[in-house]
Design a protein around this motif. Structure first.
Motif, PDB file in Angstrom:
ATOM      1  N   PHE A  66      40.262  -6.300 -53.019  1.00 48.60           N
ATOM      2  CA  PHE A  66      39.471  -5.272 -52.347  1.00 48.60           C
ATOM      3  C   PHE A  66      40.331  -4.054 -52.016  1.00 48.60           C
ATOM      4  CE2 PHE A  66      38.484  -3.207 -48.331  1.00 48.60           C
ATOM      5  CZ  PHE A  66      37.249  -2.643 -48.637  1.00 48.60           C
ATOM      6  N   ASP A  67      41.540  -4.285 -51.497  1.00 48.40           N
ATOM      7  CA  ASP A  67      42.421  -3.165 -51.147  1.00 48.40           C
ATOM      8  C   ASP A  67      42.764  -2.318 -52.372  1.00 48.40           C
ATOM      9  OD1 ASP A  67      42.403  -3.825 -48.465  1.00 48.40           O
ATOM     10  OD2 ASP A  67      44.320  -4.892 -48.527  1.00 48.40           O
ATOM     11  N   VAL A  68      42.831  -2.952 -53.545  1.00 51.88           N
ATOM     12  CA  VAL A  68      43.094  -2.201 -54.776  1.00 51.88           C
ATOM     13  C   VAL A  68      41.866  -1.389 -55.178  1.00 51.88           C
ATOM     14  CG1 VAL A  68      43.561  -2.409 -57.256  1.00 51.88           C
ATOM     15  CG2 VAL A  68      44.862  -3.790 -55.623  1.00 51.88           C
ATOM     16  N   VAL A  69      40.690  -2.040 -55.244  1.00 52.15           N
ATOM     17  CA  VAL A  69      39.501  -1.338 -55.734  1.00 52.15           C
ATOM     18  C   VAL A  69      39.000  -0.285 -54.753  1.00 52.15           C
ATOM     19  CG1 VAL A  69      38.826  -3.266 -57.212  1.00 52.15           C
ATOM     20  CG2 VAL A  69      37.793  -3.041 -54.961  1.00 52.15           C
ATOM     21  N   ASP A  70      39.207  -0.496 -53.460  1.00 55.10           N
ATOM     22  CA  ASP A  70      38.764   0.481 -52.464  1.00 55.10           C
ATOM     23  C   ASP A  70      39.838   1.519 -52.152  1.00 55.10           C
ATOM     24  OD1 ASP A  70      36.516   1.240 -50.718  1.00 55.10           O
ATOM     25  OD2 ASP A  70      37.933   0.855 -49.089  1.00 55.10           O
ATOM     26  N   GLY A  71      41.022   1.343 -52.725  1.00 55.53           N
ATOM     27  CA  GLY A  71      42.120   2.283 -52.484  1.00 55.53           C
ATOM     28  C   GLY A  71      41.923   3.591 -53.228  1.00 55.53           C
ATOM     29  N   PRO A  72      42.780   4.567 -52.967  1.00 51.09           N
ATOM     30  CA  PRO A  72      42.645   5.897 -53.566  1.00 51.09           C
ATOM     31  C   PRO A  72      42.689   5.901 -55.100  1.00 51.09           C
ATOM     32  CG  PRO A  72      44.475   5.838 -51.985  1.00 51.09           C
ATOM     33  CD  PRO A  72      43.894   4.472 -52.044  1.00 51.09           C
ATOM     34  N   PHE A  91      28.719  -7.163 -52.810  1.00 49.96           N
ATOM     35  CA  PHE A  91      30.114  -7.598 -52.874  1.00 49.96           C
ATOM     36  C   PHE A  91      30.470  -8.331 -51.587  1.00 49.96           C
ATOM     37  CE2 PHE A  91      29.876  -4.102 -55.845  1.00 49.96           C
ATOM     38  CZ  PHE A  91      30.589  -4.592 -56.934  1.00 49.96           C
ATOM     39  N   VAL A  92      31.089  -9.497 -51.746  1.00 49.32           N
ATOM     40  CA  VAL A  92      31.523 -10.321 -50.621  1.00 49.32           C
ATOM     41  C   VAL A  92      33.040 -10.431 -50.701  1.00 49.32           C
ATOM     42  CG1 VAL A  92      31.384 -12.594 -49.542  1.00 49.32           C
ATOM     43  CG2 VAL A  92      29.340 -11.594 -50.611  1.00 49.32           C
ATOM     44  N   VAL A  93      33.716 -10.036 -49.629  1.00 50.03           N
ATOM     45  CA  VAL A  93      35.176 -10.027 -49.599  1.00 50.03           C
ATOM     46  C   VAL A  93      35.663 -11.119 -48.667  1.00 50.03           C
ATOM     47  CG1 VAL A  93      37.238  -8.656 -49.093  1.00 50.03           C
ATOM     48  CG2 VAL A  93      35.177  -7.533 -50.002  1.00 50.03           C
ATOM     49  N   MET A  94      36.547 -11.994 -49.204  1.00 50.20           N
ATOM     50  CA  MET A  94      37.188 -13.018 -48.378  1.00 50.20           C
ATOM     51  C   MET A  94      38.423 -12.393 -47.745  1.00 50.20           C
ATOM     52  SD  MET A  94      36.973 -16.396 -50.773  1.00 50.20           S
ATOM     53  CE  MET A  94      37.739 -15.618 -52.191  1.00 50.20           C
ATOM     54  N   THR A  95      38.519 -12.471 -46.419  1.00 48.41           N
ATOM     55  CA  THR A  95      39.628 -11.827 -45.720  1.00 48.41           C
ATOM     56  C   THR A  95      39.861 -12.498 -44.374  1.00 48.41           C
ATOM     57  OG1 THR A  95      40.451  -9.710 -44.867  1.00 48.41           O
ATOM     58  CG2 THR A  95      38.073 -10.084 -44.705  1.00 48.41           C
ATOM     59  N   SER A  96      41.070 -12.372 -43.870  1.00 51.01           N
ATOM     60  CA  SER A  96      41.316 -12.865 -42.510  1.00 51.01           C
ATOM     61  C   SER A  96      40.928 -11.808 -41.480  1.00 51.01           C
ATOM     62  CB  SER A  96      42.785 -13.268 -42.336  1.00 51.01           C
ATOM     63  OG  SER A  96      43.621 -12.163 -42.603  1.00 51.01           O
ATOM     64  N   SER A  97      40.894 -10.533 -41.913  1.00 49.19           N
ATOM     65  CA  SER A  97      40.446  -9.475 -41.004  1.00 49.19           C
ATOM     66  C   SER A  97      39.806  -8.344 -41.808  1.00 49.19           C
ATOM     67  CB  SER A  97      41.616  -8.940 -40.170  1.00 49.19           C
ATOM     68  OG  SER A  97      42.603  -8.386 -41.011  1.00 49.19           O
ATOM     69  N   PRO A  98      38.575  -7.967 -41.461  1.00 52.42           N
ATOM     70  CA  PRO A  98      37.901  -6.886 -42.171  1.00 52.42           C
ATOM     71  C   PRO A  98      38.642  -5.561 -41.996  1.00 52.42           C
ATOM     72  CG  PRO A  98      36.340  -8.158 -40.868  1.00 52.42           C
ATOM     73  CD  PRO A  98      37.712  -8.595 -40.461  1.00 52.42           C
ATOM     74  N   PRO A  99      38.522  -4.658 -42.975  1.00 51.86           N
ATOM     75  CA  PRO A  99      39.172  -3.350 -42.851  1.00 51.86           C
ATOM     76  C   PRO A  99      38.480  -2.501 -41.786  1.00 51.86           C
ATOM     77  CG  PRO A  99      37.741  -3.376 -44.753  1.00 51.86           C
ATOM     78  CD  PRO A  99      37.751  -4.773 -44.212  1.00 51.86           C
ATOM     79  N   GLU A 100      39.213  -1.530 -41.275  1.00 51.41           N
ATOM     80  CA  GLU A 100      38.636  -0.632 -40.279  1.00 51.41           C
ATOM     81  C   GLU A 100      37.640   0.333 -40.907  1.00 51.41           C
ATOM     82  OE1 GLU A 100      41.644   1.291 -37.960  1.00 51.41           O
ATOM     83  OE2 GLU A 100      42.630  -0.602 -37.462  1.00 51.41           O
ATOM     84  N   SER A 101      37.849   0.675 -42.175  1.00 54.14           N
ATOM     85  CA  SER A 101      36.927   1.584 -42.864  1.00 54.14           C
ATOM     86  C   SER A 101      36.885   1.210 -44.335  1.00 54.14           C
ATOM     87  CB  SER A 101      37.363   3.044 -42.692  1.00 54.14           C
ATOM     88  OG  SER A 101      38.624   3.244 -43.309  1.00 54.14           O
ATOM     89  N   VAL A 102      35.867   1.711 -45.025  1.00 56.46           N
ATOM     90  CA  VAL A 102      35.663   1.462 -46.446  1.00 56.46           C
ATOM     91  C   VAL A 102      35.478   2.805 -47.136  1.00 56.46           C
ATOM     92  CG1 VAL A 102      34.102   0.414 -48.139  1.00 56.46           C
ATOM     93  CG2 VAL A 102      34.597  -0.776 -46.008  1.00 56.46           C
ATOM     94  N   ARG A 103      36.222   3.025 -48.217  1.00 54.89           N
ATOM     95  CA  ARG A 103      36.085   4.279 -48.981  1.00 54.89           C
ATOM     96  C   ARG A 103      34.803   4.276 -49.805  1.00 54.89           C
ATOM     97  NH1 ARG A 103      37.239   5.933 -54.215  1.00 54.89           N
ATOM     98  NH2 ARG A 103      38.174   3.932 -54.721  1.00 54.89           N
ATOM     99  N   LEU A 104      34.499   3.154 -50.452  1.00 55.35           N
ATOM    100  CA  LEU A 104      33.340   3.063 -51.346  1.00 55.35           C
ATOM    101  C   LEU A 104      32.097   2.680 -50.553  1.00 55.35           C
ATOM    102  CD1 LEU A 104      35.149   1.187 -54.249  1.00 55.35           C
ATOM    103  CD2 LEU A 104      34.478   3.594 -54.213  1.00 55.35           C
TER     104      LEU A 104
END
Length: 197
Positions: A66-72, A91-104
């Motif tokens: 997710f960090d790659v696809v949502d990154g710049p 899209f369902v993202v497995m994570t220990s902590s959700p991001p503070e914001s989403v670019r997409l």
């Protein structure tokens, strides 16, 4: 019934990224060669990509991916899951902590913090009837779903490249029996489909 499908490109030596993968180098050094088939003009490659996208009702990915696809340097209107197709899956993202914001922000994102089983359950709820839940990666996410016995079908796009290092798909664990369902050879990859029994 909704199938859970793991769908991933892999090198001949078993890697799903090259070495030094990270947010600014998503596929790692040399890893772009893994996805040559997805951008080729080969009619069979195009058919496989089109049919896979059309079957996708919901897509699961891990936080690193997710960090790659949502990154710049990540997905855009021209590049990304279903970018040139009509409609977009949830899209369902497995994570220990959700991001503070989403670019997409134009995509339907759900963040699940309670493991792969719960991520699959959420994705099943989001997938329209008759459509697949697709585990697109990364390698650790697919490996954990396989280990948990949650995957029904494995689609492997075997790319004619040896990366030497990177992120392996298989890192040990339980023995799995696979039933080969199809093999399609194109100019850029060998597309393999297995049922997991």
């Amino acid at each position: 019934m909704t199938r859970v499908v793991a769908d991933i490109s892999i090198s001949l030596d078993g890697f799903v990224t090259g070495p030094n993968a990270g947010p600014d180098n998503g596929l790692g050094d040399g890893g772009e060669a893994l996805h040559t088939w997805a951008f080729s003009g080969d009619d069979e490659d195009r058919r496989i990509l089109r049919e896979g996208t059309a079957r996708s009702g919901a897509v699961i990915l891990g936080r690193r991916l997710f960090d790659v696809v949502d990154g710049p340097k990540g997905w855009s209107e021209q590049v990304g899951y279903g970018a040139t197709e009509v409609g977009k899956p949830a899209f369902v993202v497995m994570t220990s902590s959700p991001p503070e914001s989403v670019r997409l922000t134009n995509l339907d994102w759900t963040f699940v913090t309670t493991g792969v089983s719960d991520a699959v359950a959420v994705a099943r709820q989001k997938a329209p009837s008759g459509r697949d839940v697709v585990l697109m990666g990364g390698g650790a996410s697919i490996h954990s779903a396989l280990e948990a016995g949650l995957v029904d079908v494995l689609f492997v796009h075997l790319s004619p490249v040896v990366l030497g290092a990177g992120t392996p798909l298989f890192t040990g664990g339980a023995t799995r029996t696979l039933v080969q369902r199809s093999v399609t050879v194109t100019s850029t990859a060998t597309h393999l489909v297995y049922d997991i029994v």
